[in-house]
Design an enzyme around this catalytic site. Sequence first.
Site: not given
Length: 265
Positions: A76, A133
């Site tokens: 990532e 989140k």
Amino acid sequence: MLLFHRQSKSPFMVNPYPYFSWTPQNDRFTLFHRNHGIHDGPGGKVYTNMYDLLLDAVFTSMWKLGFPDVEIAVGEVGWPSAGDPGMTQTTVDNARWHNLNILKKAGSGVGTPLMPGHRFETFIFALFNENLKSGSIAERNFGLFRPDFSPVYDIGIMRGQVNIASGGGVVKPAPVPVTGKQWCVPKAEAGNAALQSNIDYVCNNGINCGPIREGGPCFDPNTVRSHAAYLMNFYYQAKGYQSYNCDFSGTGVVTFSDPSKLDSH
């Protein structure tokens, strides 16, 4: 672990984030802009971006452990398009430019100074902004798309678009259409302290707060929630209906129901 990767012929996945190394002083180096480069004395290599430096640091460590043959994959990498107040590096332009250059490197086969000619399997973090989140605004805004599927910015990876990685040129961000009426309102659970903080933030960021002052057309009802609702929505609309401009550290939400039907503002 590296022995397992060698035996299974699988790549060692790393997360090289130039974003976490950013400072105002190394802005150009971190964001792939032209710079004088950094000279690695012992190796004699010159680095013109943080991404190559991070990948080669991993490779050097693996080489010292005796595993230079194990492939490296980028599990990532990304850059947030919005952040908390004062985080000047977290902009849509920076996120787009960073990921454009990551995409170019992934498809070019240029590699790094210590791994020339390598192609790295690369995963961009992330596909979507994570509106549920916890944590900072930046942590919730790494996505190429918003939770409602509208694009935050365009790096040319959608079907039928120019392939930037193959040298097809730069794709400009597509305008995001606003479908129907939208308003930014405080969440029901948002407390007065947080809402007052939102008022202070908006008033210190170029928005005319005169309407909520005494004698202004939106002074009444004279409550923190009412004043915050007016300013949060004004800010959201002034910034072009971008969902992250209604976040306000998790205290705002976009609604398609006209709040004036329920409240005087």
